[in-house]
Each structure stands twice: as structure tokens, then as C-alpha cells.
Enzyme design. Structure first.
Site: not given
Ligand code: BJW
Length: 232
Positions: A89, A91, A106, A133, A198, A200, A216
Site C-alpha cells: 500500500n 498510504d 510499491h 527537484c 482475507n 474471501e 480485516a
Molecule cells: C479485504 C477487505 C477487507 C477487500 N478485509 N480483505 C506475468 C507473470 C508474472 C509476473 C508478471 C507477468 N507479467 C508482468 C509481470 C510482472 C508484474 C505483474 O505482477 N503483473 C501481474 C498483473 C501479472 N509486476 C511488476 O511489474 C512489478 N515489478 C516487477 O515484477 O519487477 C521485476 C521483478 C522481478 C522479480 C523480483 C523483483 C522484481 C511491479 C508491480 C507494481 C504494482 N503496482 C501497483 C500500482 C502502484 C501502487 C498504487 O498506485 O497504489 O500496486 S498495481 C496494484 O496492485 C498496486 C497494489 O499494491 C497491487 C496489489 O494489489 P492488492 O493490494 O492485492 O489489491 P487487490 O485489489 O488486488 O486485492 C484486494 C484484496 O483485499 C482482495 O483479495 C479482497 O478480497 C481483499 N479485501 N476488502 C480483508 N475489508
């Protein structure tokens, strides 16, 4: 002394009033990922991206930590071993809830980054494309956010924690985005007990040994109580 490593995602902040990404009415239903969360999108239309993060920064400044953030801070304070929080996150609700040493893999809404020299500084609530900058003076300010295709922060440190951890918990994350989605496999390789908290059971859920299903704000305080009771 045992160690707990916790990965959090957007779900932990949902009950504070911040939208998740992949819900039916979440951020990715309202904005195209490739427009607002990639370096290419920023190059094409920097104002759109800066405005997107300005709106998110304003929204984040108006909400408060919930019972889940506070429970994790309590765990850090009261657990006999080490408790490491890694968040996806942007935030700062963990810190507002009292947590320390949080790894923001992130990036952070409160930080600005110079795309030219790598300097970081406190972002104003409203950034403008072309802000200078304060160190190199070039007009290269950008939100300090890790977009798709960019390397998340502090990865070596995170993998060191995962290699040493006794318990790994993923809270409020869908497990869709790598490398964070791979942490559970890494922790399992280290012999850790793994738990998913989670709303779910997620598609990645079968990789976890234990599941706590529910909001949560209810599940995390209960899990923390159970951990603290188990060390007595
Ligand atoms: C509740 C709840 C409640 C709701 N109580 N639960 C093919 C295969 C594998 C990888 C790749 C691929 N093609 C490309 C990639 C790499 C890519 C990637 O993973 N893509 C996928 C889409 C496939 N990744 C990257 O590019 C990353 N960099 C990278 O891999 O560099 C190379 C490297 C390799 C090895 C080691 C190191 C580096 C960079 C990823 C950047 C992600 N950026 C974002 C946006 C920026 C931040 C922002 O604007 O805020 O980050 S995307 C977005 O998703 C954000 C989040 O941090 C991230 C994760 O989302 P999150 O937090 O899981 O949210 P949701 O909405 O998906 O889920 C919410 C959950 O909460 C749900 O499960 C609900 O059920 C639950 N929930 N209410 C409890 N009350």
C-alpha cells in the site's frame, strides 16, 4: 526468538475508506492500469498520472487507521520476537496506527521522486508535472510509486526476512501482482507457517496452510490476540 513477516495489501485499508484495485467497483474499474500505473502511461500523459495520484494522496490524507492497522502495531509492540510489516500500500495507515519500520515495496503517496537524479522528498498534497527537484533543479518530479515493469523497493531486505521467517501472513491482498504474490512460496521454502487473512479465500489461497476469512478489522485483531496468547 521467532519472527513474523506480514504482507499487507489494499484490503487492509478498505475499511478505512480507501478503494481496493480489483473489486468490481475498484480503482482498475475506473482507470486503465496502462494509463495510470506504467512508466509508458506517465510518458504519454504525465498530467493524467499526476492528477490520479494527487486525488489518491488527498483521499489518503482524509482517512484514519482501522482496527487491523492498530492490531499489527500492537503485535509489533507486544510480541517477544521480531514482527516485520511489508506493505504494497502507498498510504501511511500502518504508521498512523503505530507501526514502525514498515517496508513500502510499491512506494508512498507522501514521497516525490526525481526521475533524473533519484532524490526523494516530501510530496506536497498537490504535485504538478514539471515540478523541480530540490537537489538537481531539473523539472523531473514524479510520484514515488512503483509502476508495472519497475522494480519494487527493498527486495533484497524482504527476501532476507522471508528466508528467516517462522510465520508468514498475507492480509487483504489478492495475490495477483508479482513479486509480492511469490512471497508465500518463498516463506514455505523456508519452512514457515503460512496464513492468509482475507474477506474471501483468494485464487492463491491453496498455497497457505491456514485461512482466516472475514473483514480485516475483525480477523486481524483476533489473529493478533491468538498469537500473543500462544506465547504466554
Ligand atoms: C479485504 C477487505 C477487507 C477487500 N478485509 N480483505 C506475468 C507473470 C508474472 C509476473 C508478471 C507477468 N507479467 C508482468 C509481470 C510482472 C508484474 C505483474 O505482477 N503483473 C501481474 C498483473 C501479472 N509486476 C511488476 O511489474 C512489478 N515489478 C516487477 O515484477 O519487477 C521485476 C521483478 C522481478 C522479480 C523480483 C523483483 C522484481 C511491479 C508491480 C507494481 C504494482 N503496482 C501497483 C500500482 C502502484 C501502487 C498504487 O498506485 O497504489 O500496486 S498495481 C496494484 O496492485 C498496486 C497494489 O499494491 C497491487 C496489489 O494489489 P492488492 O493490494 O492485492 O489489491 P487487490 O485489489 O488486488 O486485492 C484486494 C484484496 O483485499 C482482495 O483479495 C479482497 O478480497 C481483499 N479485501 N476488502 C480483508 N475489508
Amino acid at each position: 526468538m521467532s519472527k513474523i513477516t506480514i504482507l499487507t495489501g489494499a484490503g487492509i485499508s478498505a475499511e478505512s475508506g480507501l478503494e481496493t484495485f480489483r473489486a468490481a467497483d475498484g480503482l482498475w474499474a475506473q482507470h486503465r492500469v496502462e494509463d495510470v500505473a506504467t512508466p509508458e502511461g506517465f510518458e504519454r500523459d504525465p498530467k493524467l498520472v499526476v492528477d490520479f495520484y494527487n486525488a489518491r494522496r488527498k483521499q489518503a490524507s482524509e482517512v484514519s487507521p482501522n482496527a487491523a492497522h492498530k492490531a499489527l502495531a500492537r503485535l509489533q509492540q507486544m510480541y517477544a520476537g521480531q514482527v516485520v510489516i511489508v506493505t504494497q500500500n502507498v498510504d501511511d495507515l500502518h504508521e498512523q496506527g503505530g507501526a514502525t519500520g514498515v517496508i513500502h515495496m510499491h512506494g508512498a503517496l507522501k514521497s516525490a521522486l526525481c526521475a533524473a537524479c533519484g532524490n526523494r522528498w516530501a510530496a506536497p498534497i498537490v504535485m504538478a508535472h514539471g515540478d523541480a527537484c530540490p537537489v538537481c533543479t531539473r523539472p523531473s518530479a514524479r510520484p514515488d510509486i512503483v509502476w508495472f515493469g519497475e522494480m519494487p523497493y527493498q527486495m533484497d531486505e524482504i527476501f532476507d526476512h522471508l528466508m528467516e521467517t517462522d510465520i508468514f501472513a498475507a492480509i487483504g491482498t489478492s495475490g495477483n501482482v508479482y513479486p509480492a504474490a511469490g512471497f508465500v512460496a518463498e516463506a514455505r521454502r523456508s519452512g514457515a507457517h503460512t496464513v492468509e487473512l482475507n474477506l474471501e479465500r483468494t485464487a492463491a489461497g491453496n498455497q497457505f496452510a491456514e485461512h482466516r476469512v472475514g473483514p480485516a478489522s475483525k480477523e486481524v485483531p483476533q489473529w493478533v490476540d491468538d498469537l500473543l496468547a500462544s506465547q504466554k
